[in-house]
Scaffold this active site. Structure first.
Site, PDB file in Angstrom:
ATOM      1  N   SER A   1      -7.324   1.182  13.594  1.00 21.25           N
ATOM      2  CA  SER A   1      -6.570   0.899  14.815  1.00 21.25           C
ATOM      3  C   SER A   1      -6.954   1.851  15.944  1.00 21.25           C
ATOM      4  O   SER A   1      -6.711   1.559  17.121  1.00 21.25           O
ATOM      5  CB  SER A   1      -5.066   1.013  14.540  1.00 21.25           C
ATOM      6  OG  SER A   1      -4.686   2.357  14.301  1.00 21.25           O
TER       7      SER A   1
ATOM      8  N   ASP B   1       0.822  -1.206   0.000  1.00 18.42           N
ATOM      9  CA  ASP B   1       0.000   0.000   0.000  1.00 18.42           C
ATOM     10  C   ASP B   1       0.857   1.258   0.000  1.00 18.42           C
ATOM     11  O   ASP B   1       0.451   2.291  -0.541  1.00 18.42           O
ATOM     12  CB  ASP B   1      -0.929  -0.009   1.220  1.00 18.42           C
ATOM     13  CG  ASP B   1      -2.104  -0.966   1.030  1.00 18.42           C
ATOM     14  OD1 ASP B   1      -2.312  -1.441  -0.099  1.00 18.42           O
ATOM     15  OD2 ASP B   1      -2.805  -1.242   2.026  1.00 18.42           O
TER      16      ASP B   1
END
Length: 270
Positions: free
Chosen positions: A169, A45
């Site tokens: 997260s 990514d």
């Protein structure tokens, strides 16, 4: 079809890049590193984000992206290394039929006002604002009305596709990219009888905006996707859903929730 390849620079990614160039030549695709129609990202990514920020300022929605992941996890990459020949075949078919199918994902626009002037940037995943020397103190306005006075490690503003990254997260929700929105997530906020924030992530629709006014005379770290900059004279940041979108080439179906399941749960449904 005009194409360009951006690879991570490791041995496997470079070998795949060479292999794809040979396949592209076989199918009469044209290598164009300035004005490609399709940008192939080979890596993870991070490589994809580098590719986007390389072409976004000049080409914007004129280019479409497709990714091959050579690491353990690539959320933006639809293809595996052993599928590169099949990808080239499908690209050739799309070129011959003059039908490049794409899907569009929302971006977040960040307008940064400093003593030097105003800059506007786009992010695929998110932008974050953190204090360097200590706690970030900032007033948060929503639609030009004060919402809260934030105190904590920082603030993360994510796109729907970025909701699966840092935002996840932080306990934020995963949002489908068809929902044009931005999400505000707190990073270790202070919540006690003196300082109080909402304490949960917020999702703003396309016609809303958020303004961040940090405490003056503080050194701050601002990150846009994988890019970071230190600011000593930040006045404000305005965040909203960008008018522009990012195009992904879809040479085969890969639904968003299948992507999420494969990335985070990791089993195949039979």
């Amino acid at each position: 079809m005009k194409y360009c390849v951006v690879d991570r620079g490791d041995e496997i990614s470079q070998e795949l890049a060479v292999q794809f160039h040979k396949l592209a030549s076989r199918y009469n695709m044209v290598l164009d590193e300035q004005f490609p129609e399709v940008v192939l990202s080979i890596g993870g990514d991070g490589t994809f984000l580098q590719a986007f920020h390389r072409f976004e300022p000049d080409l914007g929605e004129k280019v479409a992206y497709v990714g091959i992941h050579t690491g353990r996890l690539g959320f933006f990459a639809d293809w595996k290394p052993d599928e590169i020949e099949h990808l080239a075949e499908l690209m050739n078919t799309a070129s011959q039929e003059n039908e490049l199918r794409t899907v569009q994902y929302p971006l977040v626009e960040i307008q940064i006002t400093t003593e030097a002037g105003i800059e506007t940037h786009l992010a695929v995943n998110e932008f974050t604002l953190k204090g360097i020397d200590g706690t970030l103190v900032a007033q948060i306005n929503i639609n030009d009305e004060m919402f809260e006075m934030f105190r904590g490690d920082g603030i993360c503003i994510s796109t729907p596709s970025g909701s699966t990254a840092y935002n996840k997260s932080l306990g934020g929700a995963i949002i489908h990219p068809s929902v044009e929105s931005i999400q505000i997530a707190e990073i270790a906020s202070l919540n006690n009888r003196v300082y109080r924030t909402l304490g949960s992530s917020m999702v703003l629709p396309k016609h809303h905006h958020c303004d961040i006014y940090p405490q003056s005379d503080k050194r701050l770290l601002l990150s846009l996707d994988h890019l970071s900059m230190q600011l000593n004279d930040l006045i404000s940041i305005r965040c909203r859903v960008a008018d522009q979108k990012i195009n992904f080439s879809r040479f085969r179906p890969f639904p968003f929730w299948s992507r999420v399941r494969e990335a985070f749960i990791g089993f195949d449904v039979k």
